[in-house]
Design an enzyme around this catalytic site. Structure first.
Site, short mmCIF file in Angstrom:
data_model
loop_
_atom_site.label_atom_id
_atom_site.label_comp_id
_atom_site.label_asym_id
_atom_site.label_seq_id
_atom_site.Cartn_x
_atom_site.Cartn_y
_atom_site.Cartn_z
CG HIS A 72 -2.14 -0.82 1.07
ND1 HIS A 72 -3.13 -0.71 1.89
CD2 HIS A 72 -2.19 -2.10 0.54
CE1 HIS A 72 -4.14 -1.71 1.50
NE2 HIS A 72 -3.49 -2.67 0.69
CE1 TYR A 201 -5.07 3.68 9.16
CE2 TYR A 201 -5.83 3.60 11.29
CZ TYR A 201 -4.91 3.28 10.32
OH TYR A 201 -4.24 2.35 10.40
N PRO A 293 -3.77 0.01 19.14
CG PRO A 293 -5.65 -1.45 18.47
CD PRO A 293 -5.05 -0.62 19.72
CE LYS A 297 3.99 2.98 13.26
NZ LYS A 297 4.41 2.59 11.82
CE1 TYR A 384 -1.00 4.00 9.92
CE2 TYR A 384 0.05 3.10 7.87
CZ TYR A 384 -1.08 3.02 8.75
OH TYR A 384 -2.03 1.94 8.64
C1 PHB Z 1 -5.21 -4.67 10.80
O1 PHB Z 1 -5.28 -4.84 9.43
O2 PHB Z 1 -5.56 -5.33 11.59
C2 PHB Z 1 -4.97 -3.37 11.17
C3 PHB Z 1 -4.78 -2.21 10.13
C4 PHB Z 1 -4.46 -0.94 10.68
C5 PHB Z 1 -4.16 -0.74 11.97
C6 PHB Z 1 -4.69 -1.54 13.10
C7 PHB Z 1 -4.82 -3.16 12.65
O3 PHB Z 1 -4.13 0.58 12.35
#
Ligand code: PHB
Ligand code: APR
Length: 392
Positions: A72, A201, A293, A297, A384
């Site tokens: 990505h 997000y 989460p 990280k 990120y």
């Molecule tokens: C996930 O794909 O489980 C995932 C992706 C991004 C995050 C947290 C978990 O910030």
């Protein structure tokens, strides 16, 4: 039994450590309380920083990940009914992230260790560490009902947040820094093609939601809920309905649904134990620190600890140097605190809490700033994709 490094825990930290030590000619034994099947199927996060993915490739365990992982180049922040893309690659000189489930990394590492004749003892019981202040610490455990002892030069506590290594350090040695966030994540894995090519997000008045994925056929979705809620209160219909509301846009974006394969609620915590070492016991990964989460990280930070520890052990065994071991905790904690800061910032910006309308407005202003200022977007992007590593 004897080995150079006794490793407690076969999560990403313990397995990667064992694998990298093997490549440096250093012996280890991994002791794991759960079954191999449990370790290989436990659903966790799934975003690898480019540096983590590169490390797996460079150490020869990146084959399947390179084939199946999804590269990505950006993420989407959704608020006020609109999408705002953060072009991670353009802002970071071409860096990317890789979407690949943590349990897939675990499977690949277990296979690599066993193929190389590595020793991983699953299903062990009553693991206890001792003689930490001596040059020959030991690990006692039971295997198949029989009491065993592993003598080693060093113990790596890779046994996660609920493990026994950190609590084995005498009282008064560690300082604990922690913050319990006033919300949790309800996560589902669904047999449904991801409705977006990139992670979304979403910050919504009803709470945060995240769209992620595991493959072109499987979506991973999360929504903010109360920490005290039970999963039984969330039948699948209610989850989909709530996700649809939180992902709603002015342009009429639609979520794709499908059978729910797995679901669960995870509390959100920020936690650091300092120092990450006592005598010959070193803590790595979740045993030493937990991040919420939101910044994805956890695994990446565990891998960063492993890098530092492997260099320190290599310097010890190859040249008798103890300085890198002595500096292990300080070196790790510099990164840990920066990642704590980033994870906390992403979390507070994107979630709704009971702090009040004033703070909701501040968080919206933050989102507006991050998506309208190149400087602010760059700050998000460089964290990120993963901060650079200091030279050893
Ligand atoms: C996930 O794909 O489980 C995932 C992706 C991004 C995050 C947290 C978990 O910030
Ligand atoms: N004895 C032996 N093994 C133990 C014990 C014990 N007493 N206690 C826990 N374990 C094992 C767990 O069963 C688990 O397999 O230690 C392992 C710890 O693995 P993780 O919790 O995955 O921790 P870590 O390897 O540090 O991985 C970092 O990244 O995405 C994040 O939080 C997520 O797991 C994650 C982390």
């Amino acid at each position: 039994m004897r080995t150079q490094v006794g490793i407690v825990g076969a999560g990403p930290a313990g397995l990667l450590l064992s694998h990298l030590l093997h490549l440096r000619g250093i012996d280890s034994v991994v002791l794991e309380a759960r079954s191999r099947h449990y370790c290989e199927t436990r659903i966790r996060a799934g975003v690898l920083e480019q540096g983590t993915a590169d490390l797996l490739v460079a150490s020869g365990v990146g084959g399947r990940m390179t084939r199946e992982g999804l590269v990505h180049r950006g993420i989407v922040l959704r608020f006020g009914g609109r999408d705002h893309r953060i072009d991670l690659s353009e802002l970071t000189g071409g860096r990317t992230i890789l979407v690949y489930g943590q349990h897939e990394v675990v499977k690949d590492l277990i296979a690599a260790r066993l193929d190389a004749g590595g020793e991983i003892f699953f299903d062990v019981e009553d693991v206890a560490v001792g003689d930490l202040d001596t040059a020959a610490p030991r690990i006692r455990f039971r295997r198949g009902g029989e009491a065993r002892e592993l003598r080693c030069d060093f113990i790596a506590g890779c046994d996660g947040f609920h493990g026994i290594c950190r609590p084995s350090i005498p009282p008064g040695v560690l300082t604990i820094y922690e913050h319990a966030h006033p919300f949790a994540w309800l996560g589902i894995l669904a047999q449904a093609p991801p409705a977006s090519a990139e992670l979304i997000y979403a910050s919504h008045a009803r709470g945060f939601a995240l769209l992620s994925m595991r493959s072109p056929e499987v979506s991973r979705l999360y929504l903010q809920c109360e920490p005290a809620e039970a999963i039984g209160e969330w039948p699948d219909d209610r989850i989909w309905q709530e996700l649809r509301r939180r992902f709603e846009t002015d342009e009429g974006w639609t979520l794709r649904d499908g059978p729910v394969l797995q679901k669960g609620i995870t509390a959100m915590r920020s936690f650091v134990a300092s120092p990450m070492q006592h005598g010959r016991l070193f803590l790595l990964g979740d045993a030493a620190h937990i991040v919420p989460p939101t910044g994805a990280k956890g695994l990446n930070l565990a891998a960063a600890d492993v890098r530092v520890f492997v260099e320190a052990l290599d310097a010890f065994y190859a040249a008798g140097r103890t300085d890198l071991l002595a500096g292990y905790s300080a070196a790790c904690l510099r990164r840990v605190w920066k990642v704590q800061r980033f994870s906390w910032w992403m979390t507070s910006m994107l979630h709704r809490s009971a702090e009040g309308e004033f703070f909701d407005r501040l968080h919206l202003a933050e989102l507006d700033y991050v998506t309208s200022s190149r400087a602010a977007a760059t700050a998000l992007a460089e964290n990120y994709v993963g901060l650079p590593f200091a030279p050893a």
